[in-house]
Design a protein around this motif. Structure first.
Motif, PDB file in Angstrom:
ATOM      1  N   UNK A 261       2.923   9.776  13.656  1.00 51.57           N
ATOM      2  CA  UNK A 261       3.830   8.887  14.378  1.00 51.57           C
ATOM      3  C   UNK A 261       3.370   7.433  14.261  1.00 51.57           C
ATOM      4  N   UNK A 262       2.082   7.191  14.455  1.00 49.00           N
ATOM      5  CA  UNK A 262       1.561   5.831  14.365  1.00 49.00           C
ATOM      6  C   UNK A 262       1.695   5.280  12.948  1.00 49.00           C
ATOM      7  N   UNK A 263       1.406   6.122  11.959  1.00 49.77           N
ATOM      8  CA  UNK A 263       1.524   5.681  10.566  1.00 49.77           C
ATOM      9  C   UNK A 263       2.963   5.292  10.231  1.00 49.77           C
ATOM     10  N   UNK A 264       3.891   6.150  10.632  1.00 51.19           N
ATOM     11  CA  UNK A 264       5.307   5.924  10.358  1.00 51.19           C
ATOM     12  C   UNK A 264       5.802   4.655  11.052  1.00 51.19           C
ATOM     13  N   UNK A 265       5.439   4.484  12.313  1.00 53.51           N
ATOM     14  CA  UNK A 265       5.900   3.316  13.063  1.00 53.51           C
ATOM     15  C   UNK A 265       5.340   2.015  12.492  1.00 53.51           C
ATOM     16  N   UNK A 266       4.093   2.045  12.049  1.00 52.03           N
ATOM     17  CA  UNK A 266       3.505   0.846  11.450  1.00 52.03           C
ATOM     18  C   UNK A 266       4.239   0.488  10.155  1.00 52.03           C
ATOM     19  N   UNK A 267       4.523   1.485   9.343  1.00 52.90           N
ATOM     20  CA  UNK A 267       5.225   1.222   8.086  1.00 52.90           C
ATOM     21  C   UNK A 267       6.617   0.644   8.340  1.00 52.90           C
ATOM     22  N   UNK A 268       7.321   1.225   9.300  1.00 52.25           N
ATOM     23  CA  UNK A 268       8.653   0.699   9.628  1.00 52.25           C
ATOM     24  C   UNK A 268       8.570  -0.754  10.086  1.00 52.25           C
ATOM     25  N   UNK A 269       7.550  -1.081  10.867  1.00 52.16           N
ATOM     26  CA  UNK A 269       7.390  -2.459  11.330  1.00 52.16           C
ATOM     27  C   UNK A 269       7.127  -3.397  10.158  1.00 52.16           C
ATOM     28  N   UNK A 270       6.384  -2.919   9.169  1.00 52.41           N
ATOM     29  CA  UNK A 270       6.025  -3.770   8.036  1.00 52.41           C
ATOM     30  C   UNK A 270       7.208  -4.065   7.113  1.00 52.41           C
ATOM     31  N   UNK A 271       8.205  -3.174   7.106  1.00 56.46           N
ATOM     32  CA  UNK A 271       9.366  -3.398   6.227  1.00 56.46           C
ATOM     33  C   UNK A 271      10.620  -3.742   7.032  1.00 56.46           C
ATOM     34  N   UNK A 272      10.453  -4.040   8.303  1.00 54.48           N
ATOM     35  CA  UNK A 272      11.617  -4.237   9.178  1.00 54.48           C
ATOM     36  C   UNK A 272      12.508  -5.389   8.737  1.00 54.48           C
ATOM     37  N   UNK A 273      11.935  -6.394   8.087  1.00 60.62           N
ATOM     38  CA  UNK A 273      12.731  -7.538   7.649  1.00 60.62           C
ATOM     39  C   UNK A 273      13.170  -7.429   6.182  1.00 60.62           C
ATOM     40  N   UNK A 274      12.908  -6.300   5.571  1.00 60.75           N
ATOM     41  CA  UNK A 274      13.252  -6.110   4.158  1.00 60.75           C
ATOM     42  C   UNK A 274      14.613  -5.430   4.060  1.00 60.75           C
ATOM     43  N   UNK A 275      15.504  -6.002   3.257  1.00 67.55           N
ATOM     44  CA  UNK A 275      16.839  -5.420   3.082  1.00 67.55           C
ATOM     45  C   UNK A 275      16.746  -4.015   2.493  1.00 67.55           C
ATOM     46  N   UNK A 276      17.687  -3.149   2.872  1.00 68.80           N
ATOM     47  CA  UNK A 276      17.664  -1.753   2.465  1.00 68.80           C
ATOM     48  C   UNK A 276      17.538  -1.588   0.947  1.00 68.80           C
ATOM     49  N   UNK A 277      18.249  -2.424   0.192  1.00 69.70           N
ATOM     50  CA  UNK A 277      18.236  -2.259  -1.261  1.00 69.70           C
ATOM     51  C   UNK A 277      16.880  -2.588  -1.890  1.00 69.70           C
ATOM     52  N   UNK A 278      15.994  -3.183  -1.117  1.00 69.89           N
ATOM     53  CA  UNK A 278      14.661  -3.517  -1.629  1.00 69.89           C
ATOM     54  C   UNK A 278      13.574  -2.586  -1.062  1.00 69.89           C
ATOM     55  N   UNK A 279      14.009  -1.504  -0.451  1.00 68.91           N
ATOM     56  CA  UNK A 279      13.036  -0.582   0.156  1.00 68.91           C
ATOM     57  C   UNK A 279      12.764   0.634  -0.728  1.00 68.91           C
ATOM     58  N   UNK A 280      12.778   0.455  -2.014  1.00 70.06           N
ATOM     59  CA  UNK A 280      12.482   1.568  -2.916  1.00 70.06           C
ATOM     60  C   UNK A 280      11.031   2.009  -2.740  1.00 70.06           C
ATOM     61  N   UNK A 281      10.817   3.298  -2.901  1.00 75.28           N
ATOM     62  CA  UNK A 281       9.483   3.870  -2.706  1.00 75.28           C
ATOM     63  C   UNK A 281       9.418   5.197  -3.451  1.00 75.28           C
ATOM     64  N   UNK A 282       8.238   5.724  -3.555  1.00 75.45           N
ATOM     65  CA  UNK A 282       8.114   7.079  -4.090  1.00 75.45           C
ATOM     66  C   UNK A 282       6.935   7.785  -3.443  1.00 75.45           C
ATOM     67  N   UNK A 283       7.090   9.079  -3.295  1.00 75.67           N
ATOM     68  CA  UNK A 283       5.980   9.940  -2.926  1.00 75.67           C
ATOM     69  C   UNK A 283       5.275  10.356  -4.210  1.00 75.67           C
ATOM     70  N   UNK A 284       3.952  10.320  -4.202  1.00 75.35           N
ATOM     71  CA  UNK A 284       3.157  10.765  -5.343  1.00 75.35           C
ATOM     72  C   UNK A 284       2.184  11.837  -4.885  1.00 75.35           C
ATOM     73  N   UNK A 285       1.939  12.789  -5.753  1.00 78.68           N
ATOM     74  CA  UNK A 285       1.000  13.869  -5.423  1.00 78.68           C
ATOM     75  C   UNK A 285       0.189  14.237  -6.654  1.00 78.68           C
ATOM     76  N   UNK A 286      -1.099  14.411  -6.460  1.00 82.12           N
ATOM     77  CA  UNK A 286      -1.965  15.017  -7.465  1.00 82.12           C
ATOM     78  C   UNK A 286      -2.484  16.325  -6.900  1.00 82.12           C
TER      79      UNK A 286
END
Length: 210
Positions: free
Chosen positions: A109-134
């Motif tokens: 919950x804390x990790x998710x909320x911090x990330x949302x706060x960090x991108x809160x001012x970023x427009x949706x079209x610029x919020x590209x991301x990917x999950x990576x796994x090894x």
């Protein structure tokens, strides 16, 4: 990496280097779908194995560190994965620090909320991301295999869904309108970064554990 066979004939148990029950269930489903007849157990069966420091600088390095440590301590083949969310506007972070982004390891919950706060001012079209796994397989002999998987998508404003963990409730995979946490287990396994890495690893399990 070594390709020599190791003589682990008869091995029918595989340790997944985690105490996360969600990951254990997920791997059981994936290996069952791949017809790999191994019993998957987690670290709860080995209370003597303490926390393993993830000192690598990549997902692959961290996965190998954990897999080798557990294989040595348990005497059984071990699989470990390291995965995380890489947000483009954050220069690929939190990346390998995803599980402890807020400073408290495993506090989803804390990790998710911090990330949302960090991108809160970023427009949706610029919020590209990917999950990576090894995903790494290590045998007690020291033999190893590593595979990787990626799932691309976007970060949304509001968490949705209860089927996932970690950052799943705020991540919408490419081609989907639902978050990863709104997908069923079967739907998520079919496309997830972890599912892709483990499915690629499955035939290698059959190759070295027989």
């Amino acid at each position: 990496m070594s390709t020599e066979r190791t003589g682990t004939a008869g091995a029918d148990r595989l340790v997944l280097a985690t105490r996360n029950t969600g990951k254990i269930v997920e791997l059981r489903h994936i290996l069952a779908d791949a017809s790999v007849p191994l019993e998957i157990i987690g670290l709860e069966e080995f209370p003597q194995i303490g926390d393993i420091a993830e000192t690598g600088l990549t997902f692959a390095e961290n996965a190998l560190i954990k897999a080798h440590a557990v294989a040595r301590a348990s005497g059984l083949p071990a699989i470990a994965d390291d995965s995380g969310l890489c947000v483009d506007v954050l220069n690929g972070m939190p990346g390998i620090f995803s599980a402890r982004w807020s400073g408290r390891h495993g506090d989803d919950v804390a990790n998710l909320n911090l990330l949302l706060a960090q991108v809160s001012d970023v427009a949706q079209e610029h919020r590209s991301a990917h999950f990576a796994c090894a995903a790494a397989l290590a045998l007690p002999s020291g033999e190893e295999r590593v595979t990787e998987g990626v799932l691309r998508g976007l970060i949304v404003d509001t968490p949705r869904g209860t089927n996932g963990f970690g950052y799943d409730p705020i991540f919408v995979p490419e081609g989907e309108s639902r978050t990863a946490a709104e997908l069923s287990a079967a739907e998520k396994n079919a496309i997830s970064h972890r599912g892709r890495a483990f499915r690629t690893l499955a035939p290698l399990l059959a190759e070295v554990i027989s």
